[in-house]
Design a protein around this motif. Structure first.
Motif, PDB file in Angstrom:
ATOM      1  N   TYR A  41      11.310   8.920  -6.415  1.00  0.00           N
ATOM      2  CA  TYR A  41      11.609  10.123  -6.242  1.00  0.00           C
ATOM      3  C   TYR A  41      13.046  10.929  -6.560  1.00  0.00           C
ATOM      4  CZ  TYR A  41       7.016   9.584  -3.864  1.00  0.00           C
ATOM      5  OH  TYR A  41       5.998   9.212  -3.577  1.00  0.00           O
ATOM      6  N   GLY A  42      14.022   9.688  -6.808  1.00  0.00           N
ATOM      7  CA  GLY A  42      15.267  10.229  -7.043  1.00  0.00           C
ATOM      8  C   GLY A  42      15.943  10.548  -5.818  1.00  0.00           C
ATOM      9  N   LEU A  43      15.697  10.365  -4.494  1.00  0.00           N
ATOM     10  CA  LEU A  43      16.366  10.755  -3.358  1.00  0.00           C
ATOM     11  C   LEU A  43      17.833  10.563  -3.254  1.00  0.00           C
ATOM     12  CD1 LEU A  43      13.573   9.934  -0.794  1.00  0.00           C
ATOM     13  CD2 LEU A  43      13.646  12.133  -2.323  1.00  0.00           C
ATOM     14  N   LEU A  44      18.703  11.467  -2.385  1.00  0.00           N
ATOM     15  CA  LEU A  44      19.736  11.407  -2.159  1.00  0.00           C
ATOM     16  C   LEU A  44      20.640  11.401  -3.564  1.00  0.00           C
ATOM     17  CD1 LEU A  44      19.878   8.680   0.596  1.00  0.00           C
ATOM     18  CD2 LEU A  44      20.041  11.103   0.737  1.00  0.00           C
ATOM     19  N   PHE A  45      21.618  10.511  -3.697  1.00  0.00           N
ATOM     20  CA  PHE A  45      22.290  10.323  -5.151  1.00  0.00           C
ATOM     21  C   PHE A  45      21.419   9.549  -5.980  1.00  0.00           C
ATOM     22  CE2 PHE A  45      24.274   7.605  -2.055  1.00  0.00           C
ATOM     23  CZ  PHE A  45      24.194   6.344  -2.796  1.00  0.00           C
ATOM     24  N   PHE A  46      20.551   8.953  -5.865  1.00  0.00           N
ATOM     25  CA  PHE A  46      19.882   7.874  -6.796  1.00  0.00           C
ATOM     26  C   PHE A  46      18.893   8.584  -7.892  1.00  0.00           C
ATOM     27  CE2 PHE A  46      20.345   5.558  -3.079  1.00  0.00           C
ATOM     28  CZ  PHE A  46      20.964   4.177  -3.421  1.00  0.00           C
ATOM     29  N   PRO A  47      18.816   7.943  -9.089  1.00  0.00           N
ATOM     30  CA  PRO A  47      18.041   8.859 -10.240  1.00  0.00           C
ATOM     31  C   PRO A  47      16.600   8.614  -9.835  1.00  0.00           C
ATOM     32  CG  PRO A  47      18.758   6.637 -10.831  1.00  0.00           C
ATOM     33  CD  PRO A  47      19.503   6.770  -9.229  1.00  0.00           C
ATOM     34  N   GLU A  48      15.866   9.527 -10.582  1.00  0.00           N
ATOM     35  CA  GLU A  48      14.320   9.646 -10.445  1.00  0.00           C
ATOM     36  C   GLU A  48      13.774   8.623 -11.380  1.00  0.00           C
ATOM     37  OE1 GLU A  48      10.699  12.668 -10.592  1.00  0.00           O
ATOM     38  OE2 GLU A  48      12.439  13.507 -10.304  1.00  0.00           O
ATOM     39  N   LEU A  49      13.244   7.335 -11.013  1.00  0.00           N
ATOM     40  CA  LEU A  49      13.013   6.466 -12.377  1.00  0.00           C
ATOM     41  C   LEU A  49      11.577   6.410 -12.194  1.00  0.00           C
ATOM     42  CD1 LEU A  49      15.758   3.780 -11.550  1.00  0.00           C
ATOM     43  CD2 LEU A  49      15.669   5.474 -13.231  1.00  0.00           C
ATOM     44  N   GLY A  50      10.525   6.922 -11.304  1.00  0.00           N
ATOM     45  CA  GLY A  50       9.476   6.720 -11.109  1.00  0.00           C
ATOM     46  C   GLY A  50       8.618   5.263 -10.847  1.00  0.00           C
ATOM     47  N   MET A  89       0.898  -1.239  -0.003  1.00  0.00           N
ATOM     48  CA  MET A  89       0.196  -0.160  -0.070  1.00  0.00           C
ATOM     49  C   MET A  89       0.876   1.253   0.121  1.00  0.00           C
ATOM     50  SD  MET A  89      -2.870  -1.356   2.649  1.00  0.00           S
ATOM     51  CE  MET A  89      -3.807   0.210   2.597  1.00  0.00           C
ATOM     52  N   VAL A  90       1.965   1.253   0.741  1.00  0.00           N
ATOM     53  CA  VAL A  90       2.792   2.387   0.801  1.00  0.00           C
ATOM     54  C   VAL A  90       3.495   2.363  -0.574  1.00  0.00           C
ATOM     55  CG1 VAL A  90       4.876   3.048   1.824  1.00  0.00           C
ATOM     56  CG2 VAL A  90       3.417   2.184   3.338  1.00  0.00           C
ATOM     57  N   ASP A  91       3.720   1.532  -1.197  1.00  0.00           N
ATOM     58  CA  ASP A  91       4.410   1.446  -2.721  1.00  0.00           C
ATOM     59  C   ASP A  91       3.204   2.265  -3.517  1.00  0.00           C
ATOM     60  OD1 ASP A  91       6.644   0.263  -1.771  1.00  0.00           O
ATOM     61  OD2 ASP A  91       6.017  -1.691  -2.543  1.00  0.00           O
ATOM     62  N   MET A  92       2.141   1.791  -3.370  1.00  0.00           N
ATOM     63  CA  MET A  92       0.962   2.362  -4.296  1.00  0.00           C
ATOM     64  C   MET A  92       0.909   3.936  -4.002  1.00  0.00           C
ATOM     65  SD  MET A  92      -0.967   1.175  -6.756  1.00  0.00           S
ATOM     66  CE  MET A  92      -1.065  -0.445  -6.308  1.00  0.00           C
ATOM     67  N   MET A  93       1.022   4.190  -2.708  1.00  0.00           N
ATOM     68  CA  MET A  93       1.006   5.619  -2.220  1.00  0.00           C
ATOM     69  C   MET A  93       1.792   6.527  -2.721  1.00  0.00           C
ATOM     70  SD  MET A  93      -0.034   5.118   1.753  1.00  0.00           S
ATOM     71  CE  MET A  93      -1.450   3.998   2.389  1.00  0.00           C
ATOM     72  N   MET A  94       3.153   6.017  -2.992  1.00  0.00           N
ATOM     73  CA  MET A  94       4.262   6.824  -3.418  1.00  0.00           C
ATOM     74  C   MET A  94       4.169   6.896  -4.832  1.00  0.00           C
ATOM     75  SD  MET A  94       7.691   4.792  -1.716  1.00  0.00           S
ATOM     76  CE  MET A  94       7.712   4.623   0.280  1.00  0.00           C
ATOM     77  N   LEU A  95       3.592   6.093  -5.446  1.00  0.00           N
ATOM     78  CA  LEU A  95       3.073   6.540  -6.966  1.00  0.00           C
ATOM     79  C   LEU A  95       2.183   7.483  -7.184  1.00  0.00           C
ATOM     80  CD1 LEU A  95       3.485   2.572  -8.422  1.00  0.00           C
ATOM     81  CD2 LEU A  95       5.030   4.729  -8.747  1.00  0.00           C
ATOM     82  N   GLY A  96       1.096   7.206  -6.042  1.00  0.00           N
ATOM     83  CA  GLY A  96       0.011   8.227  -6.138  1.00  0.00           C
ATOM     84  C   GLY A  96       0.094   9.519  -5.921  1.00  0.00           C
ATOM     85  N   TRP A  97       1.435   9.798  -5.276  1.00  0.00           N
ATOM     86  CA  TRP A  97       1.763  11.059  -4.811  1.00  0.00           C
ATOM     87  C   TRP A  97       2.940  11.565  -5.673  1.00  0.00           C
ATOM     88  CZ3 TRP A  97      -0.662  14.379  -1.699  1.00  0.00           C
ATOM     89  CH2 TRP A  97      -1.554  13.802  -0.750  1.00  0.00           C
ATOM     90  N   ILE A  98       3.223  11.106  -6.818  1.00  0.00           N
ATOM     91  CA  ILE A  98       3.937  11.782  -7.847  1.00  0.00           C
ATOM     92  C   ILE A  98       3.321  12.993  -8.284  1.00  0.00           C
ATOM     93  CG2 ILE A  98       4.815  11.646 -10.325  1.00  0.00           C
ATOM     94  CD1 ILE A  98       5.136   8.585  -9.644  1.00  0.00           C
ATOM     95  N   ALA A  99       4.111  14.118  -8.561  1.00  0.00           N
ATOM     96  CA  ALA A  99       3.379  15.629  -8.646  1.00  0.00           C
ATOM     97  C   ALA A  99       2.751  15.820  -9.886  1.00  0.00           C
ATOM     98  CB  ALA A  99       4.662  16.390  -8.871  1.00  0.00           C
ATOM     99  N   ASP A 100       3.017  14.830 -10.794  1.00  0.00           N
ATOM    100  CA  ASP A 100       2.321  15.113 -12.347  1.00  0.00           C
ATOM    101  C   ASP A 100       1.017  14.164 -11.883  1.00  0.00           C
ATOM    102  OD1 ASP A 100       1.073  14.590 -14.739  1.00  0.00           O
ATOM    103  OD2 ASP A 100       3.024  14.894 -15.880  1.00  0.00           O
ATOM    104  N   LYS A 101      -0.131  14.702 -11.863  1.00  0.00           N
ATOM    105  CA  LYS A 101      -1.438  14.031 -11.497  1.00  0.00           C
ATOM    106  C   LYS A 101      -1.521  12.934 -12.805  1.00  0.00           C
ATOM    107  CE  LYS A 101      -4.008  16.835  -8.187  1.00  0.00           C
ATOM    108  NZ  LYS A 101      -5.205  17.518  -7.853  1.00  0.00           N
ATOM    109  N   ALA A 102      -1.506  13.151 -13.845  1.00  0.00           N
ATOM    110  CA  ALA A 102      -1.720  12.463 -15.033  1.00  0.00           C
ATOM    111  C   ALA A 102      -0.781  11.171 -14.834  1.00  0.00           C
ATOM    112  CB  ALA A 102      -1.773  13.027 -16.467  1.00  0.00           C
TER     113      ALA A 102
END
Length: 473
Positions: free
Chosen positions: A207-216, A51-64
């Protein structure tokens, strides 16, 4: 002196463990709770992490993009669940056999059963299905009803998850064997550890936190697949230890055993057909819902994620029932087997009823954890009210079906699932959604009818007591 202090310390720890369940006077209830709580904890934590995984995806800034990502995970998970269900069905036969052999004081036969199950899972299911999924990714997603934005968002996710499936199927075989002998704490500890790691990995890579790439959504797939690999390493390390309760020697040459295969076929094929029928039915059901559009399907996927949480008490106590019923029948204790089945159903149903109240009255708040989109919150909250009504029937049928499977009686759960899913869920969903225009609520009304019908069939079979006399050689 040092040895004496060590013995006193071990005695104290043993007493503390007993005191934890000392409020339970009924020995049957004590055994149920003792075996089921690690399974329930493991499954609940896995669902919560999912559920947390799904929440993380649901809170991506771009709603679409967020809606497409959530829908992509839902679309992708359905065909993958077919593979997982088939693997689990094969494991049902392994669990039933191992539990019987342990109850009959024949632990030496466990090694052969587990090796057969692992090899069959890998070469009959995991490798062929992963190859198929990697080759026909777009075609599978399109067949599922995915729209262009969902396919673009989920294509790479699907491919990575299918690689992770190879390791996941291996983990499921080990876990099923451990549960068959009554060891439920080790899988719990391993799965909580790797799921915690998965959540952290998702946050870093989505989200690409710290030094990791933002992969969505692709980052979620990488983290999930890697967690399955780590779990495989931990599972393997546990069972090869000298003090492991599951005695397996991988150095010993594998020998084909005709009796093991015959038992797995007799018990496993109905279970496999049941899982296949359920997954095909759900695929058809998902296609109906996917036709309502990406936003509505995202609402549906969130409701499914929450439903997954509500499944866990029934699943956990059903697994516990399988182990205890199997071992009791192996020891020829028929009345004790029935008591275990009834007690697991009672406790599991009480927990599910409590969850139903939460879903019914706090639906909007729960859905709000996934997204701030008001349309999605409204749609998913309505579905949650129906999910609340589903709980009593869902829990009872899952637990009693688990008891039947532990006895080796896998035919009637197959009949119940086939009629419930195809005769009611799919047909009623088509009528309510496509003909009567009830939308997402209509789809979930069909789920309620399906669970009720399955409960009637499984409960009726359990009442006959014929499951007590099924033989496993």
């Amino acid at each position: 002196m040092e040895e004496k202090e060590k013995l006193e310390e071990e005695s104290r720890k043993t007493k503390e463990k007993k005191d934890f369940f000392s409020f339970v006077k009924n020995p049957i209830r004590y055994d149920v709770l003792h075996l089921a709580w690690p399974i329930l904890t493991e499954l609940l934590m896995s669902s919560l992490f999912g559920m947390v995984d799904m929440m993380m995806l649901g809170w991506i800034a771009d709603k679409a993009l967020a809606a497409a990502s959530v829908a992509a995970v839902g679309i992708t998970n359905q065909p993958m669940f077919i593979g997982l269900s088939l693997a689990q069905a094969l494991n049902v036969g392994g669990t039933a056999m191992i539990a019987r052999y342990v109850g009959a004081k024949q632990p030496h036969r466990v090694d052969s059963v587990l090796k057969h199950v692992i090899l069959l899972n890998l070469f009959l299911l995991a490798i062929p299905l992963s190859t198929f999924g990697l080759t026909f990714t777009d075609e599978i997603m399109r067949f599922m009803g995915a729209q262009a934005d969902t396919i673009d968002a989920g294509r790479i996710y699907f491919k990575i998850i299918m690689v992770g499936y190879l390791f996941q199927s291996f983990n499921m075989s080990i876990t099923a064997a451990l549960r068959g002998i009554g060891e439920t704490k080790a899988p719990m500890k391993i799965n909580i550890r790797v799921n915690s790691m998965n959540v952290v990995g998702n946050a870093l890579l989505i989200y690409g936190l710290l030094f990791f790439p933002e992969l969505g959504v692709t980052g979620a797939a990488v983290s999930t697949a890697f967690s399955h690999v780590v779990a495989s390493v931990l599972m393997l390390r546990y069972i090869v230890r000298k003090d492991s309760p599951l005695k397996v020697d991988f150095r010993k040459k594998f020998k084909y055993n005709k009796t093991v295969i015959q038992n797995l076929i007799r018990v496993g094929i109905p279970a496999s057909l049941e899982s296949l029928a359920l997954r095909i039915g759900v695929l058809l059901f998902v296609r109906i819902v996917a036709g309502l559009g990406t936003v509505v399907y995202a609402s549906h996927q969130i409701a499914l994620s929450i439903l997954g949480l509500s499944f866990q008490p029934g699943q956990a106590f059903g697994i516990a029932a399988s182990s205890m019923v199997g071992r009791s029948l192996g020891a020829q204790n028929l009345s004790v087997a029935e008591k275990y089945a009834k007690e697991t159903r009672k406790i599991g149903s009480m927990i599910s009823t409590f969850m139903a109240v939460i879903f019914f009255f706090f639906g909007p708040w729960i859905v709000g954890l996934y997204t701030n989109d008001p349309v999605i919150i409204e749609n998913a909250s309505r579905a949650l009210k129906i999910i609340a009504l589903v709980q009593p029937f869902q829990s009872s049928q899952l637990i009693l079906a688990g008891a039947l499977r532990g006895a080796g009686d896998t035919l009637w759960p197959l009949v119940a699932t086939f009629i419930g899913v195809f005769g009611f869920r799919v047909i009623l969903a088509h009528i309510f959604v496509n003909i009567m225009g009830f939308g997402l609520v209509g789809a979930w009304m069909a789920v309620l009818a399906d669970q009720f019908i399955r409960y009637l069939f499984v409960y009726g079979r359990f009442r006959t007591n014929k499951w007590k006399y099924i033989r496993i050689r």
